[in-house]
Write a protein that holds these residues in place. Structure first.
Motif, PDB file in Angstrom:
ATOM      1  N   VAL A 110       0.703  -1.341   0.060  1.00 57.34           N
ATOM      2  CA  VAL A 110      -0.023   0.111  -0.025  1.00 57.34           C
ATOM      3  C   VAL A 110       0.905   1.103  -0.138  1.00 57.34           C
ATOM      4  O   VAL A 110       0.442   2.223  -0.831  1.00 57.34           O
ATOM      5  CB  VAL A 110      -0.947  -0.036   1.244  1.00 57.34           C
ATOM      6  CG1 VAL A 110      -1.610   1.388   1.528  1.00 57.34           C
ATOM      7  CG2 VAL A 110      -1.964  -1.027   1.148  1.00 57.34           C
ATOM      8  N   GLN A 111       1.900   1.429   0.852  1.00 56.71           N
ATOM      9  CA  GLN A 111       2.749   2.516   0.788  1.00 56.71           C
ATOM     10  C   GLN A 111       3.608   2.752  -0.336  1.00 56.71           C
ATOM     11  O   GLN A 111       3.744   4.041  -0.618  1.00 56.71           O
ATOM     12  CB  GLN A 111       3.534   2.435   2.175  1.00 56.71           C
ATOM     13  CG  GLN A 111       3.050   2.452   3.465  1.00 56.71           C
ATOM     14  CD  GLN A 111       1.872   3.574   3.665  1.00 56.71           C
ATOM     15  OE1 GLN A 111       2.398   4.768   3.654  1.00 56.71           O
ATOM     16  NE2 GLN A 111       0.917   3.080   3.912  1.00 56.71           N
ATOM     17  N   ALA A 112       3.841   1.581  -1.093  1.00 51.18           N
ATOM     18  CA  ALA A 112       4.713   1.937  -2.226  1.00 51.18           C
ATOM     19  C   ALA A 112       3.696   2.365  -3.216  1.00 51.18           C
ATOM     20  O   ALA A 112       4.076   3.389  -4.119  1.00 51.18           O
ATOM     21  CB  ALA A 112       5.126   0.636  -2.864  1.00 51.18           C
ATOM     22  N   LEU A 113       2.419   2.010  -3.321  1.00 47.61           N
ATOM     23  CA  LEU A 113       1.449   2.570  -4.365  1.00 47.61           C
ATOM     24  C   LEU A 113       0.956   3.973  -4.024  1.00 47.61           C
ATOM     25  O   LEU A 113       1.095   4.891  -4.812  1.00 47.61           O
ATOM     26  CB  LEU A 113       0.273   1.619  -4.286  1.00 47.61           C
ATOM     27  CG  LEU A 113      -1.110   1.914  -5.144  1.00 47.61           C
ATOM     28  CD1 LEU A 113      -0.743   2.051  -6.306  1.00 47.61           C
ATOM     29  CD2 LEU A 113      -2.344   1.098  -4.549  1.00 47.61           C
ATOM     30  N   VAL A 114       0.837   3.940  -2.592  1.00 47.10           N
ATOM     31  CA  VAL A 114       0.507   5.760  -2.257  1.00 47.10           C
ATOM     32  C   VAL A 114       1.568   6.611  -2.718  1.00 47.10           C
ATOM     33  O   VAL A 114       1.427   7.681  -3.143  1.00 47.10           O
ATOM     34  CB  VAL A 114       0.301   5.647  -0.875  1.00 47.10           C
ATOM     35  CG1 VAL A 114       0.168   7.196  -0.279  1.00 47.10           C
ATOM     36  CG2 VAL A 114      -0.988   5.079  -0.229  1.00 47.10           C
ATOM     37  N   PHE A 161      -5.433   5.669   1.698  1.00 53.52           N
ATOM     38  CA  PHE A 161      -5.350   7.142   2.061  1.00 53.52           C
ATOM     39  C   PHE A 161      -4.656   7.149   3.535  1.00 53.52           C
ATOM     40  O   PHE A 161      -4.689   8.302   4.093  1.00 53.52           O
ATOM     41  CB  PHE A 161      -6.889   7.731   2.526  1.00 53.52           C
ATOM     42  CG  PHE A 161      -7.495   7.519   1.232  1.00 53.52           C
ATOM     43  CD1 PHE A 161      -7.302   8.596   0.130  1.00 53.52           C
ATOM     44  CD2 PHE A 161      -8.561   6.347   0.916  1.00 53.52           C
ATOM     45  CE1 PHE A 161      -8.031   8.413  -1.018  1.00 53.52           C
ATOM     46  CE2 PHE A 161      -8.905   6.409  -0.544  1.00 53.52           C
ATOM     47  CZ  PHE A 161      -8.991   7.525  -1.463  1.00 53.52           C
ATOM     48  N   HIS A 162      -3.881   6.128   3.817  1.00 56.32           N
ATOM     49  CA  HIS A 162      -3.339   6.169   5.172  1.00 56.32           C
ATOM     50  C   HIS A 162      -1.669   5.980   4.997  1.00 56.32           C
ATOM     51  O   HIS A 162      -1.279   5.326   4.066  1.00 56.32           O
ATOM     52  CB  HIS A 162      -3.585   4.883   5.860  1.00 56.32           C
ATOM     53  CG  HIS A 162      -2.861   4.953   7.283  1.00 56.32           C
ATOM     54  ND1 HIS A 162      -2.999   5.473   8.177  1.00 56.32           N
ATOM     55  CD2 HIS A 162      -2.056   3.802   7.672  1.00 56.32           C
ATOM     56  CE1 HIS A 162      -2.025   5.329   9.229  1.00 56.32           C
ATOM     57  NE2 HIS A 162      -1.570   4.321   8.727  1.00 56.32           N
ATOM     58  N   PHE A 163      -0.974   6.964   5.532  1.00 54.36           N
ATOM     59  CA  PHE A 163       0.327   7.109   5.433  1.00 54.36           C
ATOM     60  C   PHE A 163       1.063   6.445   6.456  1.00 54.36           C
ATOM     61  O   PHE A 163       0.710   6.839   7.837  1.00 54.36           O
ATOM     62  CB  PHE A 163       1.070   8.666   5.299  1.00 54.36           C
ATOM     63  CG  PHE A 163       1.041   9.115   4.217  1.00 54.36           C
ATOM     64  CD1 PHE A 163       1.888   8.943   3.021  1.00 54.36           C
ATOM     65  CD2 PHE A 163      -0.291   9.569   3.408  1.00 54.36           C
ATOM     66  CE1 PHE A 163       1.966   9.535   1.947  1.00 54.36           C
ATOM     67  CE2 PHE A 163      -0.243  10.278   2.154  1.00 54.36           C
ATOM     68  CZ  PHE A 163       0.921  10.142   1.471  1.00 54.36           C
ATOM     69  N   ASP A 164       1.992   5.371   6.375  1.00 55.36           N
ATOM     70  CA  ASP A 164       2.896   4.707   7.455  1.00 55.36           C
ATOM     71  C   ASP A 164       4.415   5.210   7.487  1.00 55.36           C
ATOM     72  O   ASP A 164       4.934   4.511   6.484  1.00 55.36           O
ATOM     73  CB  ASP A 164       2.738   3.219   7.250  1.00 55.36           C
ATOM     74  CG  ASP A 164       3.172   2.585   8.654  1.00 55.36           C
ATOM     75  OD1 ASP A 164       4.312   2.984   9.080  1.00 55.36           O
ATOM     76  OD2 ASP A 164       2.740   1.574   9.065  1.00 55.36           O
ATOM     77  N   ILE A 171       7.138   2.517   7.417  1.00 55.33           N
ATOM     78  CA  ILE A 171       7.242   1.607   6.284  1.00 55.33           C
ATOM     79  C   ILE A 171       7.750   2.625   4.930  1.00 55.33           C
ATOM     80  O   ILE A 171       8.591   2.034   4.236  1.00 55.33           O
ATOM     81  CB  ILE A 171       5.887   0.797   5.915  1.00 55.33           C
ATOM     82  CG1 ILE A 171       5.675   0.081   7.038  1.00 55.33           C
ATOM     83  CG2 ILE A 171       6.012   0.047   4.503  1.00 55.33           C
ATOM     84  CD1 ILE A 171       4.356  -0.650   6.901  1.00 55.33           C
ATOM     85  N   GLN A 172       7.333   3.990   4.905  1.00 57.40           N
ATOM     86  CA  GLN A 172       7.573   4.664   4.025  1.00 57.40           C
ATOM     87  C   GLN A 172       8.950   4.723   3.963  1.00 57.40           C
ATOM     88  O   GLN A 172       9.787   4.845   3.022  1.00 57.40           O
ATOM     89  CB  GLN A 172       6.970   6.011   4.073  1.00 57.40           C
ATOM     90  CG  GLN A 172       5.330   6.046   3.903  1.00 57.40           C
ATOM     91  CD  GLN A 172       5.281   6.030   2.380  1.00 57.40           C
ATOM     92  OE1 GLN A 172       6.174   6.246   1.475  1.00 57.40           O
ATOM     93  NE2 GLN A 172       4.093   6.047   1.648  1.00 57.40           N
ATOM     94  N   LYS A 173       9.739   5.008   5.141  1.00 56.25           N
ATOM     95  CA  LYS A 173      10.981   5.333   5.283  1.00 56.25           C
ATOM     96  C   LYS A 173      11.752   3.875   4.842  1.00 56.25           C
ATOM     97  O   LYS A 173      12.987   3.990   4.211  1.00 56.25           O
ATOM     98  CB  LYS A 173      11.594   5.237   6.582  1.00 56.25           C
ATOM     99  CG  LYS A 173      12.956   5.567   7.029  1.00 56.25           C
ATOM    100  CD  LYS A 173      13.264   6.056   8.417  1.00 56.25           C
ATOM    101  CE  LYS A 173      14.598   6.216   8.846  1.00 56.25           C
ATOM    102  NZ  LYS A 173      15.251   6.332  10.203  1.00 56.25           N
TER     103      LYS A 173
END
Length: 460
Positions: free
Chosen positions: A104-108, A240-243, A246-248
């Motif tokens: 999800v985070q890669a997609l966002v 619609f959620h940022f983590d 995991i983004q890091k």
């Protein structure tokens, strides 16, 4: 027959099986990727051949803009690759919940990045065209502007499709990513045939096909991710959620790779401006040779993508020994398959060259480049492009990025300008500089791999 199968099984087990996975599991990852790469490369070549029916100005325009697209689109691919690595490591660590979050985070990330970049580029598309390709002929510039605007509009769909397919590859669900890719690329070719060959719409027809096929690919990818897949548990609200944790982790791999792609493809783009100075025929040679040499690199590209998943999962398990073994084995397989594929493909090159309807005066130059590349592929390509995927999958992305950027600018760009432009060797000189740069990259990555420092990173 039974004895032959037994020997083959023992041989493959010896070189392509370990504690983390067997050769059959590796083949199940590799084969869908290989089919995907084969279709993408073959269909792209067919698309270029179809555009060639509109004249050398159309081929040159598409080649020019695609060099810019390659520069920009690989940023999205780089972030998606960050997602692939993190998903693969969580897969190796048997953590499905974190796999889903990483996907999800890669997609966002790539979606917001693509939308923002597309808006900025559409605003400045006129000055960009003049700055990069102002020396081209007016007919070429007119076609290039049409294709450039259409390309920018398609960026968000392309980015989302790449993020989903990257996550699926990380989870070893390569069959599903293959299906999505086939839908996208086959629809692209069919629509190109309709708009370019039947309706005679030239570059405008190509532009329409590009956007419709990428939109279709994005819709199929999102439908599968949200409703049909068995690897991830994802709902709409998750998008619609940022983590930030995991983004890091994703960006630890993605940002250095994105910077590498920007500088690496920026160098290729600058090299393209050298070729513009050499005239439309040299630009046509470049477009045709890029298409034809990419055919010989299909298996190498597929093995490179497979390496990210295989090594990533091994590192997620903490199995450095298997990571090293698979990296060496896949590298060897790539070198051998280059020789096999070129022996099969090169006798058909006269037919393939004629698909592009090239002017007679450039056919000799095309053959010269193809022969040089055919020699360099098995000797240099695999170490130059597959080995950094091993390092990247282990988290050693900063080193690979710095090494790639330096080799590109010091050798391909500067040496290409000196040999191709200053010394007057033209497009052949520019191309030979690229092959020499492969040799430099090969040496750098071989030494890094042998040092073992790449295996000491921790991503999860």
């Amino acid at each position: 027959m039974t004895d032959i199968k037994g020997r083959a099984d023992r041989f493959l087990t010896k070189i392509l099986s370990g504690e983390s996975m067997t050769y059959k599991q590796i083949f199940s990852i590799f084969l869908p990727i290989w089919v995907d790469q084969m279709f993408i490369t073959s269909l792209n070549m067919l698309n270029t051949a179809m555009v060639s029916s509109s004249g050398v100005a159309a081929v040159s325009a598409v080649s020019m803009v695609d060099s810019l697209n390659l520069f920009l689109l690989n940023v999205f691919v780089a972030i998606a690759t960050g997602g692939t690595v993190i998903v693969a490591q969580y897969k190796g660590n048997s953590d499905p919940a974190m796999m889903s979050k990483a996907a999800v985070q890669a997609l966002v990330t790539v979606t917001y990045l693509a939308v923002g970049l597309a808006v900025i580029l559409l605003i400045f598309q006129g000055p960009t065209l003049t700055l990069l390709f102002g020396a081209a002929e007016q007919e070429v510039l007119s076609n290039a502007q049409t294709y450039m605007v259409a390309s920018y509009i398609s960026y968000p769909c392309f980015a989302m499709y790449q993020a989903v397919c990257g996550a699926l590859r990380g989870a070893a669900d390569t069959k599903s990513s293959l299906v999505i890719s086939l839908i996208t690329n086959i629809s692209y070719v069919l629509m190109n045939f309709f708009f370019i060959n039947l309706l005679q719409m030239g570059v405008l027809g190509l532009s329409i096909s590009l956007n419709l096929s990428r939109l279709l690919g994005m819709l199929c990818a999102m439908l599968y991710l949200l409703k049909l897949n068995h690897s991830f548990a994802i709902e709409w609200r998750d998008l619609f959620h940022f983590d930030f944790t995991i983004q890091k982790r994703i960006l630890t791999v993605g940002i250095p790779f994105a910077a590498e792609q920007l500088f690496f493809n920026g160098g290729k783009l600058l090299t393209q401006t050298f070729v513009v100075q050499l005239g439309t025929l040299s630009m046509t040679v470049l477009a045709i040779c890029n298409s034809l040499t990419s055919l010989t690199q299909i298996t190498g590209n597929a093995i490179g993508l497979t390496t990210v998943t295989v090594v990533g999962q091994c590192m997620g398990r903490g199995d450095v020994r298997d990571s090293k073994k698979f990296a060496k084995s896949l590298l060897l397989v790539s070198c051998v398959t280059f020789v096999i594929f070129e022996l099969i493909l090169y006798p058909f090159m006269p037919i393939l060259i004629q698909l592009f309807s090239p002017p007679a005066e450039i056919v000799g130059t095309i053959w010269t480049i193809l022969i040089f590349t055919g020699i360099a592929n098995p000797l240099l390509w695999s170490m130059s492009f597959i080995m950094p995927n091993t390092l990247r999958a282990a988290g050693d992305s900063k080193f690979t990025s710095i090494a790639s950027m330096l080799s590109m600018w010091l050798f391909r760009v500067i040496l290409g300008y000196i040999v191709g432009i200053m010394l007057g060797f033209g497009i052949v000189g520019v191309w030979v500089a690229m092959l020499l740069e492969w040799g430099v990259r090969s040496l750098i990555f071989m030494l890094r791999f042998r040092s073992g420092r790449w295996s000491r990173h921790k991503l999860i």
